[in-house]
Design an enzyme around this catalytic site. Structure first.
Site, mmCIF file in Angstrom:
data_model
loop_
_atom_site.group_PDB
_atom_site.id
_atom_site.type_symbol
_atom_site.label_atom_id
_atom_site.label_comp_id
_atom_site.label_asym_id
_atom_site.label_seq_id
_atom_site.Cartn_x
_atom_site.Cartn_y
_atom_site.Cartn_z
ATOM 1 N N LEU A 59 64.498 26.948 84.179
ATOM 2 C CA LEU A 59 64.561 27.208 82.737
ATOM 3 C C LEU A 59 65.199 28.561 82.426
ATOM 4 C CD1 LEU A 59 60.978 25.931 81.810
ATOM 5 C CD2 LEU A 59 63.118 24.630 81.885
ATOM 6 N N GLU A 114 67.078 30.934 78.771
ATOM 7 C CA GLU A 114 66.876 31.182 77.332
ATOM 8 C C GLU A 114 67.295 29.989 76.468
ATOM 9 O OE1 GLU A 114 65.180 33.601 75.777
ATOM 10 O OE2 GLU A 114 64.635 34.050 77.855
ATOM 11 N N MET A 142 65.263 19.693 83.312
ATOM 12 C CA MET A 142 65.277 19.529 84.772
ATOM 13 C C MET A 142 64.813 20.833 85.431
ATOM 14 S SD MET A 142 68.342 16.926 85.709
ATOM 15 C CE MET A 142 69.656 18.109 85.780
ATOM 16 N N SER A 195 73.383 27.900 81.427
ATOM 17 C CA SER A 195 73.223 26.641 82.168
ATOM 18 C C SER A 195 72.501 26.976 83.459
ATOM 19 C CB SER A 195 74.602 26.063 82.501
ATOM 20 O OG SER A 195 74.511 25.131 83.563
ATOM 21 N N HIS A 255 66.671 26.808 77.210
ATOM 22 C CA HIS A 255 65.455 25.978 77.155
ATOM 23 C C HIS A 255 64.404 26.651 76.265
ATOM 24 C CE1 HIS A 255 67.111 24.802 81.231
ATOM 25 N NE2 HIS A 255 66.966 23.618 80.661
ATOM 26 N N ARG A 291 73.155 25.778 86.134
ATOM 27 C CA ARG A 291 74.187 25.801 87.188
ATOM 28 C C ARG A 291 74.909 27.151 87.258
ATOM 29 N NH1 ARG A 291 74.514 19.980 85.838
ATOM 30 N NH2 ARG A 291 74.003 18.889 87.775
ATOM 31 N N ASP A 331 75.170 20.032 75.820
ATOM 32 C CA ASP A 331 75.470 18.720 76.391
ATOM 33 C C ASP A 331 75.751 17.757 75.238
ATOM 34 O OD1 ASP A 331 74.976 19.247 79.271
ATOM 35 O OD2 ASP A 331 73.020 19.810 78.503
ATOM 36 N N GLN A 375 75.744 14.005 75.927
ATOM 37 C CA GLN A 375 74.362 13.559 76.187
ATOM 38 C C GLN A 375 73.622 13.351 74.870
ATOM 39 O OE1 GLN A 375 71.703 15.015 79.408
ATOM 40 N NE2 GLN A 375 70.839 16.323 77.850
ATOM 41 N N VAL A 395 73.048 28.428 73.545
ATOM 42 C CA VAL A 395 72.773 29.866 73.705
ATOM 43 C C VAL A 395 73.806 30.413 74.697
ATOM 44 C CG1 VAL A 395 71.061 31.590 74.408
ATOM 45 C CG2 VAL A 395 70.330 29.488 73.241
HETATM 46 O O1 PAF Z 1 69.780 17.897 79.917
HETATM 47 C C1 PAF Z 1 69.013 17.749 80.910
HETATM 48 O O2 PAF Z 1 68.416 18.694 81.441
HETATM 49 C C2 PAF Z 1 68.808 16.362 81.463
HETATM 50 O O3 PAF Z 1 69.984 15.602 81.403
HETATM 51 C C3 PAF Z 1 67.627 15.604 80.820
HETATM 52 C C4 PAF Z 1 67.876 15.359 79.353
HETATM 53 C C5 PAF Z 1 66.351 16.421 81.011
HETATM 54 C C6 PAF Z 1 67.441 14.253 81.510
HETATM 55 O O4 PAF Z 1 67.210 14.389 82.861
#
Ligand code: PAF
Length: 281
Positions: free
Chosen positions: A30, A32, A27, A182, A34, A184, A147, A150, A173
């Site tokens: 970005l 470290e 999303m 995160s 990611h 957030r 996550d 997820q 990380v």
């Molecule tokens: O983990 C995330 O950033 C989101 O939930 C994802 C997997 C990109 C889906 O929107």
């Protein structure tokens, strides 16, 4: 690196890439964490695609959809330096046009934990990830262990809907004080940032107890609660000791488990988890 908003252009670029293809869904904003996903995809695949899409369908009313950081220029620079080949930045109106009415609902494992606190969240995640898989047709898709639910939901969806791809899960990380990276974390003020390290401390306290031989789920949950309560800025949403596949709470941890928790630090909602290895004790 090719960057496009347009699905047809994305498909055309994807068709021109030879060999194995790894997808990192994001999303944006970005960090470290990611970068580690893109790095792993880069190591394992001939070409790497990244999606940047703040998916409105996974945010509930009153959540932070409007505030979610969108530093697209910085994100693209970072992806260029990490060696991504293809980036898709679709607009919400093109993924969910007027009249849109098809959703992917994964059932039991979306009900507890995050699903209990954020009704509809995983319907939005599963739907958008299915759409990303259709758009990119990856051989491998990379997600972070941070996550954990997820990951379990996406694995279930991949098995149930026969997506021909491998889900690769990469380690969380962390900052030096244990805070999981995160997007957030950017919401935290200085005092909140200090306080946020309590999430990892709570998980580490429960894991230390487990390592010392404790197997009762309730004792491990109590250790997490107690540590969270020691931080005045933290408000617990849940603590959990669950089976890592079904996410059902465990009375006893005999063959591995997932410690997870969610807490608010001020107004910022953070989650984290650690796994417990089964050691047959
Ligand atoms: O983990 C995330 O950033 C989101 O939930 C994802 C997997 C990109 C889906 O929107």
């Amino acid at each position: 690196m090719r960057v496009t908003e347009d699905l047809e252009e994305l498909r055309e670029s994807r068709r021109s890439l030879r060999g194995s293809f790894g997808l990192v869904p994001t999303m944006g904003a970005l960090h470290e964490g990611h970068a580690s996903l893109v790095g792993r995809a880069r190591e394992e695949c001939d070409a790497v695609g990244v999606s940047i899409f703040v998916n409105p369908a996974q945010f509930g009313p009153g959540e932070d959809l409007g505030a979610y950081p969108r530093p697209i220029g910085r994100d693209l620079e970072m992806l260029e330096s990490l060696g991504a080949d293809l980036v898709w930045t679709p607009a919400a109106a093109s993924l969910y046009p007027p009249g849109y009415q098809t959703w992917v609902t994964v059932e039991e494992i979306t009900r507890p934990l995050e699903g209990g606190c954020r009704p509809g969240h995983f319907r939005g995640v599963a739907t958008v990830v299915a759409k990303l898989f259709n758009a990119f047709t990856p051989d491998r898709a990379y997600f972070g262990q941070k996550d954990a639910q997820q990951v379990a939901v996406i694995r279930r969806m991949v098995r149930d809907l026969d997506f021909p791809l491998e889900v690769v899960v990469c380690p969380t990380v962390r900052e030096p004080d244990g805070l999981a990276l995160s997007s957030r974390n950017a919401y935290l003020g200085a005092e909140e940032r200090r306080a946020a390290a309590v999430l990892h401390r709570a998980l580490a306290a429960a894991r230390a107890l487990y390592d010392a031989g404790e197997r009762a789920g309730e004792a491990l949950r109590a250790a997490m609660r107690e540590e969270l309560r020691s931080e005045p800025l933290a408000r617990e949403e849940y603590v959990s000791v669950a089976d890592p596949e079904t996410l059902l709470e465990l009375d006893r941890v005999e063959s591995g488990g997932l410690l997870s928790l969610a807490a608010r630090i001020g107004r910022t909602r953070l989650i984290d988890n650690l796994t417990l290895e089964g050691r047959g004790r």
